[in-house]
Each structure stands twice: as C-alpha cells, then as structure tokens.
Design a protein around this motif. Structure first.
Motif, PDB file in Angstrom:
ATOM      1  N   ALA A  76      19.235 -17.462  -0.111  1.00 35.19           N
ATOM      2  CA  ALA A  76      18.517 -16.331   0.491  1.00 35.19           C
ATOM      3  C   ALA A  76      19.034 -16.112   1.902  1.00 35.19           C
ATOM      4  O   ALA A  76      18.951 -17.008   2.753  1.00 35.19           O
ATOM      5  CB  ALA A  76      17.012 -16.601   0.513  1.00 35.19           C
ATOM      6  N   LYS A  77      19.562 -14.941   2.135  1.00 33.67           N
ATOM      7  CA  LYS A  77      20.050 -14.560   3.463  1.00 33.67           C
ATOM      8  C   LYS A  77      19.124 -13.497   4.050  1.00 33.67           C
ATOM      9  O   LYS A  77      18.746 -12.550   3.363  1.00 33.67           O
ATOM     10  CB  LYS A  77      21.480 -14.021   3.389  1.00 33.67           C
ATOM     11  CG  LYS A  77      22.511 -15.020   2.886  1.00 33.67           C
ATOM     12  CD  LYS A  77      23.901 -14.405   2.921  1.00 33.67           C
ATOM     13  CE  LYS A  77      24.964 -15.395   2.443  1.00 33.67           C
ATOM     14  NZ  LYS A  77      24.845 -15.675   1.000  1.00 33.67           N
ATOM     15  N   ASN A  78      18.805 -13.682   5.315  1.00 36.14           N
ATOM     16  CA  ASN A  78      17.933 -12.731   6.010  1.00 36.14           C
ATOM     17  C   ASN A  78      18.648 -12.251   7.265  1.00 36.14           C
ATOM     18  O   ASN A  78      19.013 -13.065   8.123  1.00 36.14           O
ATOM     19  CB  ASN A  78      16.608 -13.410   6.371  1.00 36.14           C
ATOM     20  CG  ASN A  78      15.539 -12.418   6.800  1.00 36.14           C
ATOM     21  OD1 ASN A  78      15.827 -11.259   7.058  1.00 36.14           O
ATOM     22  ND2 ASN A  78      14.318 -12.867   6.888  1.00 36.14           N
ATOM     23  N   TYR A  79      18.842 -10.936   7.352  1.00 28.26           N
ATOM     24  CA  TYR A  79      19.504 -10.327   8.502  1.00 28.26           C
ATOM     25  C   TYR A  79      18.479  -9.441   9.220  1.00 28.26           C
ATOM     26  O   TYR A  79      17.831  -8.600   8.593  1.00 28.26           O
ATOM     27  CB  TYR A  79      20.679  -9.452   8.080  1.00 28.26           C
ATOM     28  CG  TYR A  79      21.657 -10.088   7.116  1.00 28.26           C
ATOM     29  CD1 TYR A  79      22.842 -10.658   7.569  1.00 28.26           C
ATOM     30  CD2 TYR A  79      21.407 -10.101   5.741  1.00 28.26           C
ATOM     31  CE1 TYR A  79      23.754 -11.224   6.676  1.00 28.26           C
ATOM     32  CE2 TYR A  79      22.307 -10.662   4.852  1.00 28.26           C
ATOM     33  CZ  TYR A  79      23.475 -11.221   5.326  1.00 28.26           C
ATOM     34  OH  TYR A  79      24.373 -11.777   4.440  1.00 28.26           O
ATOM     35  N   ASN A  90      18.387 -12.262  -1.767  1.00 31.04           N
ATOM     36  CA  ASN A  90      18.157 -13.539  -2.421  1.00 31.04           C
ATOM     37  C   ASN A  90      18.925 -13.573  -3.741  1.00 31.04           C
ATOM     38  O   ASN A  90      18.540 -12.915  -4.715  1.00 31.04           O
ATOM     39  CB  ASN A  90      16.660 -13.754  -2.654  1.00 31.04           C
ATOM     40  CG  ASN A  90      16.325 -15.191  -3.019  1.00 31.04           C
ATOM     41  OD1 ASN A  90      17.210 -15.987  -3.319  1.00 31.04           O
ATOM     42  ND2 ASN A  90      15.046 -15.527  -3.000  1.00 31.04           N
ATOM     43  N   ASP A  91      20.019 -14.305  -3.766  1.00 28.63           N
ATOM     44  CA  ASP A  91      20.842 -14.456  -4.973  1.00 28.63           C
ATOM     45  C   ASP A  91      20.463 -15.755  -5.670  1.00 28.63           C
ATOM     46  O   ASP A  91      20.455 -16.824  -5.046  1.00 28.63           O
ATOM     47  CB  ASP A  91      22.326 -14.482  -4.616  1.00 28.63           C
ATOM     48  CG  ASP A  91      22.809 -13.151  -4.075  1.00 28.63           C
ATOM     49  OD1 ASP A  91      22.344 -12.113  -4.574  1.00 28.63           O
ATOM     50  OD2 ASP A  91      23.641 -13.153  -3.142  1.00 28.63           O
ATOM     51  N   GLN A  92      20.182 -15.667  -6.972  1.00 24.92           N
ATOM     52  CA  GLN A  92      19.767 -16.844  -7.719  1.00 24.92           C
ATOM     53  C   GLN A  92      20.604 -16.982  -8.989  1.00 24.92           C
ATOM     54  O   GLN A  92      20.917 -15.994  -9.652  1.00 24.92           O
ATOM     55  CB  GLN A  92      18.282 -16.751  -8.096  1.00 24.92           C
ATOM     56  CG  GLN A  92      17.361 -16.718  -6.887  1.00 24.92           C
ATOM     57  CD  GLN A  92      15.888 -16.782  -7.259  1.00 24.92           C
ATOM     58  OE1 GLN A  92      15.491 -16.336  -8.335  1.00 24.92           O
ATOM     59  NE2 GLN A  92      15.076 -17.332  -6.375  1.00 24.92           N
ATOM     60  N   THR A  93      20.939 -18.226  -9.311  1.00 28.03           N
ATOM     61  CA  THR A  93      21.672 -18.553 -10.532  1.00 28.03           C
ATOM     62  C   THR A  93      20.875 -19.586 -11.310  1.00 28.03           C
ATOM     63  O   THR A  93      20.521 -20.640 -10.767  1.00 28.03           O
ATOM     64  CB  THR A  93      23.067 -19.120 -10.216  1.00 28.03           C
ATOM     65  OG1 THR A  93      23.806 -18.172  -9.445  1.00 28.03           O
ATOM     66  CG2 THR A  93      23.821 -19.424 -11.504  1.00 28.03           C
ATOM     67  N   LYS A  94      20.598 -19.295 -12.569  1.00 22.08           N
ATOM     68  CA  LYS A  94      19.811 -20.220 -13.366  1.00 22.08           C
ATOM     69  C   LYS A  94      20.649 -21.453 -13.699  1.00 22.08           C
ATOM     70  O   LYS A  94      21.755 -21.348 -14.227  1.00 22.08           O
ATOM     71  CB  LYS A  94      19.322 -19.545 -14.651  1.00 22.08           C
ATOM     72  CG  LYS A  94      18.408 -20.430 -15.490  1.00 22.08           C
ATOM     73  CD  LYS A  94      17.721 -19.659 -16.599  1.00 22.08           C
ATOM     74  CE  LYS A  94      16.822 -20.560 -17.431  1.00 22.08           C
ATOM     75  NZ  LYS A  94      16.048 -19.824 -18.446  1.00 22.08           N
ATOM     76  N   THR A  95      20.085 -22.633 -13.402  1.00 23.06           N
ATOM     77  CA  THR A  95      20.812 -23.887 -13.623  1.00 23.06           C
ATOM     78  C   THR A  95      20.142 -24.800 -14.643  1.00 23.06           C
ATOM     79  O   THR A  95      20.737 -25.801 -15.052  1.00 23.06           O
ATOM     80  CB  THR A  95      20.954 -24.661 -12.304  1.00 23.06           C
ATOM     81  OG1 THR A  95      19.646 -24.938 -11.775  1.00 23.06           O
ATOM     82  CG2 THR A  95      21.745 -23.858 -11.283  1.00 23.06           C
ATOM     83  N   TYR A  96      18.893 -24.484 -15.039  1.00 25.12           N
ATOM     84  CA  TYR A  96      18.168 -25.391 -15.940  1.00 25.12           C
ATOM     85  C   TYR A  96      17.146 -24.584 -16.724  1.00 25.12           C
ATOM     86  O   TYR A  96      16.508 -23.664 -16.185  1.00 25.12           O
ATOM     87  CB  TYR A  96      17.465 -26.476 -15.121  1.00 25.12           C
ATOM     88  CG  TYR A  96      16.523 -27.360 -15.910  1.00 25.12           C
ATOM     89  CD1 TYR A  96      16.995 -28.441 -16.656  1.00 25.12           C
ATOM     90  CD2 TYR A  96      15.145 -27.127 -15.901  1.00 25.12           C
ATOM     91  CE1 TYR A  96      16.123 -29.255 -17.371  1.00 25.12           C
ATOM     92  CE2 TYR A  96      14.268 -27.931 -16.610  1.00 25.12           C
ATOM     93  CZ  TYR A  96      14.752 -28.994 -17.345  1.00 25.12           C
ATOM     94  OH  TYR A  96      13.892 -29.796 -18.049  1.00 25.12           O
ATOM     95  N   HIS A  97      16.990 -24.939 -18.003  1.00 23.44           N
ATOM     96  CA  HIS A  97      15.963 -24.349 -18.845  1.00 23.44           C
ATOM     97  C   HIS A  97      15.111 -25.475 -19.433  1.00 23.44           C
ATOM     98  O   HIS A  97      15.623 -26.537 -19.765  1.00 23.44           O
ATOM     99  CB  HIS A  97      16.575 -23.512 -19.970  1.00 23.44           C
ATOM    100  CG  HIS A  97      15.570 -22.708 -20.731  1.00 23.44           C
ATOM    101  ND1 HIS A  97      14.886 -21.653 -20.159  1.00 23.44           N
ATOM    102  CD2 HIS A  97      15.119 -22.805 -22.016  1.00 23.44           C
ATOM    103  CE1 HIS A  97      14.059 -21.133 -21.064  1.00 23.44           C
ATOM    104  NE2 HIS A  97      14.183 -21.821 -22.194  1.00 23.44           N
ATOM    105  N   TYR A  98      13.824 -25.226 -19.544  1.00 30.66           N
ATOM    106  CA  TYR A  98      12.883 -26.289 -19.913  1.00 30.66           C
ATOM    107  C   TYR A  98      12.912 -26.664 -21.392  1.00 30.66           C
ATOM    108  O   TYR A  98      12.189 -27.569 -21.819  1.00 30.66           O
ATOM    109  CB  TYR A  98      11.460 -25.885 -19.511  1.00 30.66           C
ATOM    110  CG  TYR A  98      11.023 -24.550 -20.076  1.00 30.66           C
ATOM    111  CD1 TYR A  98      10.531 -24.430 -21.367  1.00 30.66           C
ATOM    112  CD2 TYR A  98      11.098 -23.400 -19.295  1.00 30.66           C
ATOM    113  CE1 TYR A  98      10.143 -23.208 -21.880  1.00 30.66           C
ATOM    114  CE2 TYR A  98      10.710 -22.174 -19.796  1.00 30.66           C
ATOM    115  CZ  TYR A  98      10.228 -22.082 -21.085  1.00 30.66           C
ATOM    116  OH  TYR A  98       9.842 -20.862 -21.586  1.00 30.66           O
TER     117      TYR A  98
END
Length: 782
Positions: free
Chosen positions: A336-339, A368-376
């Motif tokens: 997450a980058k905030n300018y 806010n860039d998100q990459t899914k790394t885990y699934h339940y």
C-alpha cells in the motif's frame, strides 16, 4: 515493492542531503549571520518585526509546546489543553477555552509513548477508540461509536483521508506512520461541521513534523536522529528529520522513517499470524514567506506499507466442525502506497483585522496492490486450473487485485475581526470541496462488486460569527451548506442541506466556564453504499439466488440511488476548568467535562431481506444499504490534569451508550466505558520523567445478533524519558505490563451463517507485553 523501495531510498537520500547541507552550511551561516542581521536592520526594518503567517494548528505547534521542547525535551511542564488550536472554529484559541469537546496531543507526548501504531497515542483521549486488525497496518478511528465511510473526518496537513475498502473489517481507514506526526487535534461530535461533509462523529486533524519541531530557538539548522527497538517481536525504528532556514524567508525541511516488526504474540502467548510488516516513509517541506505576513508551504508525504493480510488455517479443516474452529481465510501480499501533496497559503498580520486568510490545495492517493498467496482449502481447480486453489470470491493463488482512491480538494477561509461597542467579533467565511475517484480491479474475485468504482464530488461553504462580550460571555453561531454528486455506471445520486451550529459560554468567575451547544452535521452517502450491486460470489459452492442483473450467487447486493444522507443532531453541555497557582506558585489544573446526545437521523446500515427457504436452509436473498429511522448515541466525557511541576496526575475517559432507535439493539461500534489514569514524576532537575498509565475498558455486550462481544480489559503502561544532555534523550517503556489478552471491538458474523469471522477474530487481539527502548540525538547550530 521494488518501486516502494526506490521511493523510500530516494526520500532517505533527500532527507540526508538536507541534513548534510544543514551541517555543512553551519560555518557559512555563522559567517554571514552578522551581515544578514545588519541588512535586515537597515534595508528591511519591518522584517525584524514581521510575524509569520498563522497556519492552522494542524500545521503549527503552540509556542508553549515549542518552548517546552527547546528545554531539553519538555522539562518545563506544559498543559496540553493549553495548546493553541483552530479545530473547533477555525480561529485560534486554546483547547481549554473552546466551547466544544476538543483534545490535543503534543509531540512530546507522542515521543514519550514510542507508539508502534497510530492508535497508541490516543489512549488518554475520551470518546476515541479504534477498530484495527493486527495484520493490517491501516488505522480506523472511531469517535463516540461512529466510524467508517467518512463519519469521522480525518485530515493530514489539511488533506482529507477517505480511503475505503469493503472487507472483513471497518469500511474506511487511512495510513499514517506515528513517527511522521508532530501533533494532533481531536474534536468530538458534529461541532466540527465547518470542516466539511461527513464529520457527524467528529474531526481528527494531524499535522506532520515541521522545522519548528527540530530547530530550537536561535538555531538556523538542525537534525534529529532517532532509533528504537522493542520486543514482541523485533520492533525496529529508525528516523532522521532535518531542516535549515536557508534565508529569513525560506525554510527547507525533510525526514525519512524506516519501521519493521515481526509477528507479535497476544496476552495468551498465541502468535498472531501476519502481524509483521515493513514501513518506509518520508516527507519534504518548503516554506516561503514572499511578503510581509504571507507564508506559502509546499508539502509532500510518501508512505509504503508492505504486509500480508489474512489468516492461515490453525488446524485441520476436513469437517464442518473443524472449519468452524480452525479455518482461516485467503492471504494477500499487500503493498500500500500513500502519496500526499499540499500547497498552503496563509496570510495574517496583527495590524490587519480585515484579512486572516488560509487556503489549502491538496491531493491524496492510496494505491493498494495485493497478490493472493494462500487459500484456505485445496478446492478451486475448475476456476483456477489444475494444481491451483481459490474461488470466485477471493480469486486464485497468484491473482492480483488493486484498490486505488484519488482524492483532490481545496479548503479556503478568511476571518475578519471588528468591534461593535463592547462586543469583539470574528466573522469567518469559508469554502471547501473534494472529489473521490475510486478505481477497483480484480480479475477473478468479487472486489469489483463489494468495493465498486465511481466518482463522488462533495462541496460546501460556511459562515460563522464568533462574539465575545467583556470577559464573561462568548457566542459562536454558524451555518453550513453542503452538496454532493455521485455517479457510478448507471447509478447516480445527489443532495444538499443547510446545517446550523450555535455555542454559548459564560465565565461568571475566572477559571470556570460552563457552555451549551447545538450542532448538526451532514454525511453524504459513499460510493459503495449507493452503487454496490450484483451477486456475492459463491466461493465454489452452489448459487442460492438469482439477482436482478441476471447473475446468481449466495445473495444479491442492491444499489440504492434514493439513499438519503445522514444527519447528526448533537446537543451538548460542558464545563471548562482552568486554574493556576492553586497550592503553589507554579501548579495548574485543567479540565473539560461534558454530556452529549447525538441523534443521527437516516443512519445508513446494511440491511438484509427476510430470510427465505432454500435447499440448504433459510437465507436472505437481498442486502442493501438503507436509511434506518434513527440511531441515538449519548454519554459523558471528561479530561482532567493536575500538574504540580515535579509531579502530575490526570484522569480522562467516557461512558457512552449507542442504540439503533428502531430496534433498540446496541451499536456494535460502541466502546461503552474507558477510564484512563495517568500519573508521573519529574526528577533530577526535571530531566528524568517517569510516567504510569492505567487504562480500563468496559466490554460492549449490547451488540446485534451474530456478533461476538468485545472483551473488557485493563492495560497498564510504564514510560520513562531521560534528558541525559540537552541534545541526547533516552526513552523506555513497557506496554501492557500485565500481559492482558484483549479484543477491543466486537467481531461480526459472516453474511450467510452468522458464525464468527475467524480471520477477524484471530487478528483482532492486541499484543501482549512489549518492552521498548530508544534514543534521540540532536545536532544544530546558528
């Protein structure tokens, strides 16, 4: 993340350049100081008498606080309620004199606490609480039980923070590292309606550090180097802030911060997954005084938060019973980058009663860039492909999603002062506007539905008259006009309203000032509340219902273009207490005590339709944000402090009730009781300050069905500040000395079966005992 690292290194380099330039110019400045002084006295005689323009308190520390910091980090006692603020009326006054529930937090307090999160600096502020996840470094501020969707106006150096993402947490948060903060003002209730649409809960105004927070009187350059380390788990912080007064009319200031921590353990000794994070941030400011009384400030803030949000399974999940106990959620690697960029122009002269001018233009972007790394679970091959996991709610492992909010705004006001007989009058006229542009991307998940893209424009203006008669009577009356326009796809909404405010106070005897007030606030519906539409994805299971747009899912979100804005109508009665030289020549007592009731009409909440039978049980087909008739929030607040110089003690807290006036069910966002006792001593010629704080919180058991109530808890914190020399300060603290387990807010159930959301439950407890130690070194010269 690579971009974030580059930006951070650039900011650190910039701050280092400023610091190096400041140091290397010491000799040059010393050599030219006398000629410059001579020129100032011969060529520009008025410059020596010039009073810099008066920025709002969000950007300027009170002179008393600055002087205290100049004396080796605050060895002279200063009452924080004596801080100069403009938060309540946009005219300068001490917090203790405001006819409103105003609190201030000084830089000295922040540095003594050594907070790891922003919420740590608000313990002693009545009416304020937080709803935070340990695995998300964003901050969610709650004032008097109101939060989310802009009900609390949050501004940083005058720039509004409107970021919102709908998920398993509060729908509204912002990013700000506490090491960047130079001071805070809090106004509780819609008394702060002159700050714009949305502040039916209140206002929190942050100012970031500036040159006066580092340079001492007589210095032309200065640098502060700070570092700290904490346990539970490897909490590290390093920062540098430096500035130089390049000329009498130009100031340059900059700073950089690096913060990191690992996963912490709660009071039960359980490690809370994904609570580690890394933060890189910095700021730059250029202040120019182009003419007598004028000040123009250019500011830029950059922050980069790298963290993982979501919780792993805590055990086997083969059966329904096991899933209820152990199943976590998806996990996302987040960057997450905030300018934030601001341009502020202030003009004021003691001799000019016609103009006391302030204008701020700002832009704020959260990306806010998100990459899914885990699934339940190990399901999802049909959607994600062989060997991959996921579902159509959260996407597949490796999928990316993004949340962007661009906010642009302007805020301008002017105060004219005039006398009529024995009446002293200050007439303030102001205008403000901002636009939110929400952009959500999610290739295979459901975020495009739950956080829809769209544009919202909000504007307004106000007229306020502040009147003082002799020394015993004060009246503040104001009227504000708000308008909003919202559009997303085929759904549009708009509205406007006039909101009044009046405050009356009398001072029959010095030090005792009772007051009454009535204020209305207006909150325009957010983009999500108005236009959310479509099916909630099934997560790989069967679809329960068809939706009007032709899709099918677990249930259907319905847009509501007829959603009406919320209106808060706040009644308040309070007493300001201010006494000096009570038992000795240097002691003081300050207190603000108030009772309030805020009736929020057309309160907006997510409402489910009546459950209907399906092949899997009875469930609601439709969910829609709707106006309920009224929510009523009422309570008592107090903030007191007695300071004898060599020792001090104060009590602050609140008792609040909040209910849905239609169903008589309590609001889940209420923190019903908070009592914070703070006491300490100043030893060794007041260079050593020892402080103990006991915070007692009551549980909120009056919550809607399906919620898990918050816990009641006691937090004991110990702080030490030692000014070894005028340039070296050591600090140490123990947070949560009793190692208490606590969940500070109620946990919501899921939308389908009413069970607890495990990812929120597991990430909601605060950390157990934390030991911290730090040091600050100051360099400076004339």
């Amino acid at each position: 993340m690579a971009d974030g690292a580059r930006y951070s290194r650039a900011l650190i380099l910039g701050a280092s350049v400023i610091s190096f330039a400041a140091m290397t110019t010491e000799s040059g400045l010393a050599q030219t100081a006398e000629p410059q002084a001579e020129r100032a006295s011969t060529e520009r005689p008025k410059q020596a008498k010039r009073k810099p323009a008066k920025p709002p308190v969000a950007q300027q520390a009170a002179p008393e606080v600055l002087n205290a910091r100049a004396q080796a980090g605050g060895t002279a006692p200063v009452q924080t309620l004596d801080t100069i603020t403009v938060a309540a009326t946009k005219t300068k006054e001490r917090a203790i004199d405001a006819l409103a529930p105003v609190s201030s937090i000084s830089l000295d307090q922040i540095q003594g606490i050594q907070p790891n999160r922003l919420s740590g600096i608000f313990y002693a502020v009545p009416g304020v609480s937080f709803q935070e996840r340990g695995d998300d470094p964003a901050t969610v501020i709650n004032i008097r039980g109101l939060q989310e969707f802009g009900r609390v106006a949050v501004v940083v150096d005058g720039a509004r923070q409107n970021y919102q993402r709908t998920g398993h947490n509060a729908s509204g948060s912002f990013f700000l590292d506490p090491e960047l903060v130079g001071g805070v003002d809090v106004v509780r209730g819609p008394t702060a309606n002159i700050y714009g649409s949305g502040a039916i809960g209140g206002l929190v105004s942050f100012r970031t550090k500036d040159i006066d927070d580092v340079l001492r009187p007589g210095e032309r350059w200065g640098v502060d180097l700070s570092g700290s380390y904490g346990s539970n788990n490897n909490r590290g912080l390093g920062s540098v802030f430096g500035g130089v007064r390049a000329t009498p009319d130009v100031d340059i200031f900059g700073g950089a911060v690096y913060r990191t921590q690992g996963n912490y353990k709660d009071g039960n000794g359980t490690e809370i997954g994904n609570t580690g994070n890394q933060v890189e941030s910095g700021l730059m400011k250029l202040t120019v005084r182009p003419a007598l009384g004028h000040e123009v400030k250019f500011g830029a803030i950059f922050q980069d938060y790298q963290y993982d949000v979501g919780q792993f399974n805590r055990g086997p999940v083969a059966t329904a019973a096991q899933r209820a106990l152990y199943q976590g959620s998806s996990v996302y690697a987040s960057d997450a980058k905030n300018y934030t960029g601001t341009i502020t122009w202030n003009y004021a002269l003691p001799s000019d009663n016609l103009f006391d001018w302030h204008m701020s233009i700002y832009g704020n972007r959260v990306d806010n860039d998100q990459t899914k790394t885990y699934h339940y679970s190990t399901s999802g091959a049909a959607l994600c492909g062989t060997g991959n996991f996921g579902n159509n709610i959260s996407g597949c492992v490796g999928d990316k999603r993004g949340y962007v909010l661009n906010t642009y705004g302007i805020d301008a006001n002017n105060t004219t002062r005039f006398n009529v007989g024995d009446w002293r009058n200050a007439l303030t006229v102001g205008f403000d506007a901002f636009q939110d542009d929400v952009i959500t991307t999610d290739s295979r998940g459901n975020s495009n539905i739950t956080t829809p893209s769209g544009i919202r424009t909000v504007s307004g203006g106000f007229l306020q008259l502040k009147q003082n008669y002799s020394t015993w009577f004060e009246a503040v009356s104001a009227i504000r006009y708000d308008r909003y326009d919202l559009e997303s796809g085929k759904t549009n909404g708009s509205g406007d309203r006039f909101s009044p405010k009046i405050m009356l106070g009398v001072t029959p005897v010095p030090g005792f000032q009772p007051y009454v007030s009535y204020a209305e606030g207006y909150r325009a519906p957010s983009i999500t509340e108005t236009v959310i539409s479509g099916a909630h994805a099934t997560g790989g299971g069967p679809a329960f219902f068809p939706c009007p747009d032709g899709t099918v899912g677990l249930f259907c979100f319905l847009p509501n273009p007829n959603l009406r804005p919320e209106v808060g109508k706040n009644k308040e009665v309070g007493i300001n207490l201010k006494y000096d030289n009570i038992f000795s020549a240097s002691d003081s007592f300050r207190g603000k005590i108030n009772l309030f009731r805020n009736d929020v009409s057309d309160y907006i909440d997510l409402v489910a339709s009546t459950p209907v039978p399906t092949g899997f049980g009875s469930f609601s087909q439709f969910y829609q944000y709707q106006n309920i008739a009224q929510a009523r929030i009422q309570g008592f607040e107090a903030e007191t402090m007695y300071d004898a110089g060599s020792w001090f003690i104060g009590v602050a807290g609140h008792y609040i009730q909040g209910k849905n006036a239609v169903t008589n069910v309590g609001l889940a966002t209420i923190t019903p009781r908070k009592v914070v006792t703070t006491g300490g001593v100043r030893l060794l010629d007041r260079t050593l300050i020892l402080t103990a704080q006991w915070a007692s919180f009551g549980a909120n058991n009056d919550v809607p069905a399906g919620y898990l109530p918050a816990t009641g808890y006691e937090l004991v914190n110990l702080y030490m500040t030692y000014n070894a020399t005028k340039d070296i300060v050591f600090s140490a603290s123990i947070d949560n000395l009793l190692n208490q387990y606590y969940r500070p807010y109620a946990i919501p159930g899921t939308s389908t079966d009413g069970t607890t959301q495990n990812d929120v439950l597991w990430s909601s407890p605060g950390p157990g005992r934390v030991y911290k130690a730090g040091m600050k070194i100051h360099f400076g010269g004339a």
